[in-house]
Motif scaffolding. Structure first.
Motif, mmCIF file in Angstrom:
data_model
loop_
_atom_site.group_PDB
_atom_site.id
_atom_site.type_symbol
_atom_site.label_atom_id
_atom_site.label_comp_id
_atom_site.label_asym_id
_atom_site.label_seq_id
_atom_site.Cartn_x
_atom_site.Cartn_y
_atom_site.Cartn_z
ATOM 1 N N GLY A 149 1.037 -1.558 0.009
ATOM 2 C CA GLY A 149 -0.378 0.517 -0.146
ATOM 3 C C GLY A 149 0.994 0.883 -0.266
ATOM 4 O O GLY A 149 2.588 1.210 0.431
ATOM 5 N N GLY A 150 0.527 2.075 0.286
ATOM 6 C CA GLY A 150 0.897 3.607 0.059
ATOM 7 C C GLY A 150 0.730 4.131 1.609
ATOM 8 O O GLY A 150 0.693 3.574 2.261
ATOM 9 N N SER A 151 0.564 5.355 1.080
ATOM 10 C CA SER A 151 0.339 6.613 2.612
ATOM 11 C C SER A 151 -0.420 7.220 2.449
ATOM 12 O O SER A 151 -0.898 7.747 1.771
ATOM 13 N N HIS A 152 -1.051 7.822 3.313
ATOM 14 C CA HIS A 152 -2.216 8.851 4.416
ATOM 15 C C HIS A 152 -1.846 10.087 5.126
ATOM 16 O O HIS A 152 -0.386 9.653 5.590
ATOM 17 N N ALA A 153 -2.128 11.228 4.895
ATOM 18 C CA ALA A 153 -2.024 12.302 5.669
ATOM 19 C C ALA A 153 -3.475 12.759 6.268
ATOM 20 O O ALA A 153 -4.150 12.267 5.464
ATOM 21 N N PRO A 154 -2.581 13.575 7.082
ATOM 22 C CA PRO A 154 -4.309 14.763 7.872
ATOM 23 C C PRO A 154 -5.283 15.294 6.014
ATOM 24 O O PRO A 154 -4.211 15.695 6.145
ATOM 25 N N ASN A 155 -6.662 16.137 6.380
ATOM 26 C CA ASN A 155 -7.206 15.889 5.539
ATOM 27 C C ASN A 155 -7.419 17.454 5.669
ATOM 28 O O ASN A 155 -7.947 18.073 6.955
ATOM 29 N N TYR A 156 -6.868 18.347 5.846
ATOM 30 C CA TYR A 156 -7.514 20.214 5.700
ATOM 31 C C TYR A 156 -7.102 20.078 7.318
ATOM 32 O O TYR A 156 -7.971 20.688 8.134
ATOM 33 N N ASN A 157 -6.539 18.963 8.109
ATOM 34 C CA ASN A 157 -6.144 18.831 9.504
ATOM 35 C C ASN A 157 -7.828 18.896 10.281
ATOM 36 O O ASN A 157 -8.381 19.187 11.833
ATOM 37 N N LEU A 158 -9.050 18.093 9.677
ATOM 38 C CA LEU A 158 -10.607 17.602 10.175
ATOM 39 C C LEU A 158 -10.020 16.806 10.456
ATOM 40 O O LEU A 158 -9.746 15.168 9.968
ATOM 41 N N PRO A 159 -10.367 16.638 12.058
ATOM 42 C CA PRO A 159 -9.972 14.917 13.309
ATOM 43 C C PRO A 159 -10.952 14.202 12.496
ATOM 44 O O PRO A 159 -12.253 14.664 11.167
ATOM 45 N N GLY A 160 -10.701 13.276 12.312
ATOM 46 C CA GLY A 160 -10.700 11.778 11.388
ATOM 47 C C GLY A 160 -10.920 11.742 9.698
ATOM 48 O O GLY A 160 -10.507 10.493 9.594
ATOM 49 N N SER A 161 -10.612 13.255 9.025
ATOM 50 C CA SER A 161 -10.104 12.953 7.870
ATOM 51 C C SER A 161 -8.683 12.559 7.320
ATOM 52 O O SER A 161 -8.129 13.648 8.063
ATOM 53 N N LEU A 162 -9.052 12.113 6.030
ATOM 54 C CA LEU A 162 -7.146 11.403 5.443
ATOM 55 C C LEU A 162 -7.534 11.868 3.590
ATOM 56 O O LEU A 162 -7.988 12.092 3.415
ATOM 57 N N VAL A 163 -6.371 12.528 3.599
ATOM 58 C CA VAL A 163 -6.214 12.033 1.613
ATOM 59 C C VAL A 163 -4.825 11.273 1.909
ATOM 60 O O VAL A 163 -3.872 11.551 2.606
ATOM 61 N N GLY A 164 -5.033 10.522 0.845
ATOM 62 C CA GLY A 164 -3.440 9.813 0.431
ATOM 63 C C GLY A 164 -3.949 8.684 -0.432
ATOM 64 O O GLY A 164 -4.990 8.892 -1.558
ATOM 65 N N ASP A 165 -3.303 7.486 -0.293
ATOM 66 C CA ASP A 165 -3.299 6.892 -1.626
ATOM 67 C C ASP A 165 -4.013 5.998 -0.910
ATOM 68 O O ASP A 165 -4.693 5.602 -0.043
#
Length: 504
Positions: A149-165
């Motif tokens: 798999g890839g990796s992910h990071a926080p989305n706009y620092n919103l709690p529980g929201s992620l952006v990534g592969d």
């Protein structure tokens, strides 16, 4: 009873459900569209496009425009910032990061809870169901699966929201029970530095009883080669004696097949292609003797297809058709509508149907991955077949490649230029180039016409890439690992010029 036999009992009911794909394709797709519209009718997009009053496919076409990412990205950004009920009902917390558009480095594809379960995970479950149906002697659940798999990071620092592969989002949300039969650890799987990750995967997995592997062929090969370095072994079955299948997707397998066959010599080893992307899970190779894939018709994905002869027209003249109107042997660009809020979305992939009962297809390329600088209409499927033939004729093995046109200069000569990285170079590069060129003429009449007597197109040129060139280019672009892939064909020279510049 072995764990695999227990798992077989769990997956067996799906075998009979899949039989509807044989004769009920239109009915399945009409049901999918009806369900999608009903669930999204109270969203902002649904209200604006009269989903509540849409009774059938014809209404849907009248009320809803064809979209690219550019048309939807404003709404997607609002969703990323926490707004609910925009393109899909509720709040969407996960976004799969995909390769960018003309104006953006990356696209952010919404992954709703319904899309996660009824598209992506459903596709993964069906891969296993079909494999177990085809392989009565399988023992895959008696060991572990290596999932790359890839990796992910926080989305706009919103709690529980992620952006990534997408692969990272799938691993993050996977049923905890699945972690009992997979490697590596979640912490390792989600590392962002691919070079560190592949070393840790090799060291974590080398002592495990791995029976199956899943991932993009190029990146998986890099991990397995590191495994060989760490263990000092020559063949993968020396490390994992019970390895039996590679579930692969993301890029065409043809350039990598021979490398895998040299690495894994076990006669029990099988390869099963899947068509999964950030936008959805669409196809599965359901017959090991047929390279075509079965189009999955009862997920939360509704399909439309644009004949390739219309793709360079304005969108209002695309004249897309539903699945039940497609013909075998024609190239189509795919349009999808999904429970992730992608409505009549131009996916960018092109396919050709090999059967319409059931609906089976091959991926032929990308709407933007082709060379048509001189009317030759060269697509990725042509390139893959040409390279496979040239390798067969010369004993070569291709690792990576890209190609683009060389436009007419002061000498009034035009040609195609290929940069090819070989795992095993041909003894005679001119013989390889000739074999490639002749096969391209054989499989593409437009290319053949332009090559006639070298009048329009001169013989193609091959630049042999140094070892590791394409990985270095991907690293330079910040795209090493995950689901990133080397662009195969381009009608422009920006990519190939960057790669050639690094070839020293």
């Amino acid at each position: 009873m072995s764990l695999t036999n227990i798992a077989r009992l769990f997956f067996k009911p799906r075998w009979s459900e899949l039989e509807r794909h044989q004769n009920d394709g239109e009915a399945l797709q009409r049901e999918v569209l009806s369900n999608l519209l009903a669930k999204a009718k109270d969203t902002e997009y649904g209200r604006n496009h009269l989903f509540g009053a849409t009774k059938d496919y014809e209404d849907f076409v009248r009320n809803t425009p064809i979209n690219t990412y550019e048309e939807l990205k404003g709404d997607i950004d609002r969703m990323r910032r926490g707004e609910s009920d925009v393109l899909w009902r509720g709040r969407v917390k996960w976004y799969a990061k995909s390769s960018g558009t003309t104006n953006d480095k990356s696209k952010f594809i919404p992954v709703s809870p319904e899309g996660l379960q009824r598209v992506h995970y459903k596709g993964g479950a069906d891969v296993v169901a079909i494999y177990l149906r085809n392989r009565p002697d399988s023992r895959m659940f008696d060991g572990r699966g290596l999932i790359l798999g890839g990796s992910h990071a926080p989305n706009y620092n919103l709690p529980g929201s992620l952006v990534g592969d997408l692969s990272a989002i799938l691993i993050e949300n996977i049923n905890p029970l699945a972690n009992l039969v997979r490697v590596p650890s979640k912490k390792t799987a989600l590392l962002s530095d691919f070079e560190t990750k592949r070393d840790r995967i090799a060291r974590e997995a080398m002592s495990k009883n791995v029976t199956n592997i899943s991932g993009v062929p190029s990146w998986m090969l890099s991990v397995l080669n590191r495994m060989m370095e760490v263990t000092g072994k020559t063949h993968l079955e020396e490390v994992w004696p019970n390895i039996e299948v590679f579930f692969h997707g993301g890029v065409a397998f043809t350039p990598y097949r021979e490398q895998y066959q040299k690495l894994i010599t076990s006669p029990r080893m099988q390869y099963m292609e899947t068509y999964n992307a950030s936008e959805g899970f669409f196809g599965i190779q359901d017959d090991p003797n047929d390279k075509s894939m079965l189009l999955m018709l009862d997920y939360d994905v509704f399909y439309e297809f644009v004949p390739m002869e219309n793709i360079e027209l304005a969108p209002e003249h695309y004249n897309p058709i539903p699945l039940w109107a497609v013909e075998k042997g024609k190239n189509y660009a795919m349009i999808i509508s999904t429970s992730c809020g992608l409505w009549r979305y131009m996916l960018g992939d092109t396919v050709q149907f090999t059967s319409t009962n059931p609906y089976k297809f091959i991926i032929t390329g990308r709407t933007k991955s082709f060379i048509n600088a001189f009317g030759e209409e060269l697509i990725v499927d042509n390139a893959e077949r040409g390279l496979a033939h040239a390798c067969e004729m010369t004993g070569a093995v291709v690792s990576e490649y890209t190609a683009a046109p060389v436009f007419m200069g002061s000498d009034a000569k035009c040609r195609h230029q290929w940069v090819i990285e070989f795992a095993k170079a041909p003894d005679d590069i001119d013989k390889f180039a000739t074999a490639l060129d002749k096969k391209l003429q054989e499989v593409n009449s437009d290319y053949e016409a332009k090559r006639y007597k070298d009048i329009t197109l001169q013989p193609l040129e091959i630049i042999v890439a140094r070892e590791g060139l394409f990985n270095d280019w991907l690293k330079h672009k910040g795209k090493l690992g995950g689901q990133h892939k080397v662009p195969r064909l381009s009608n422009k020279r920006d990519i190939i010029d960057e790669i050639i510049k690094m070839n020293s």
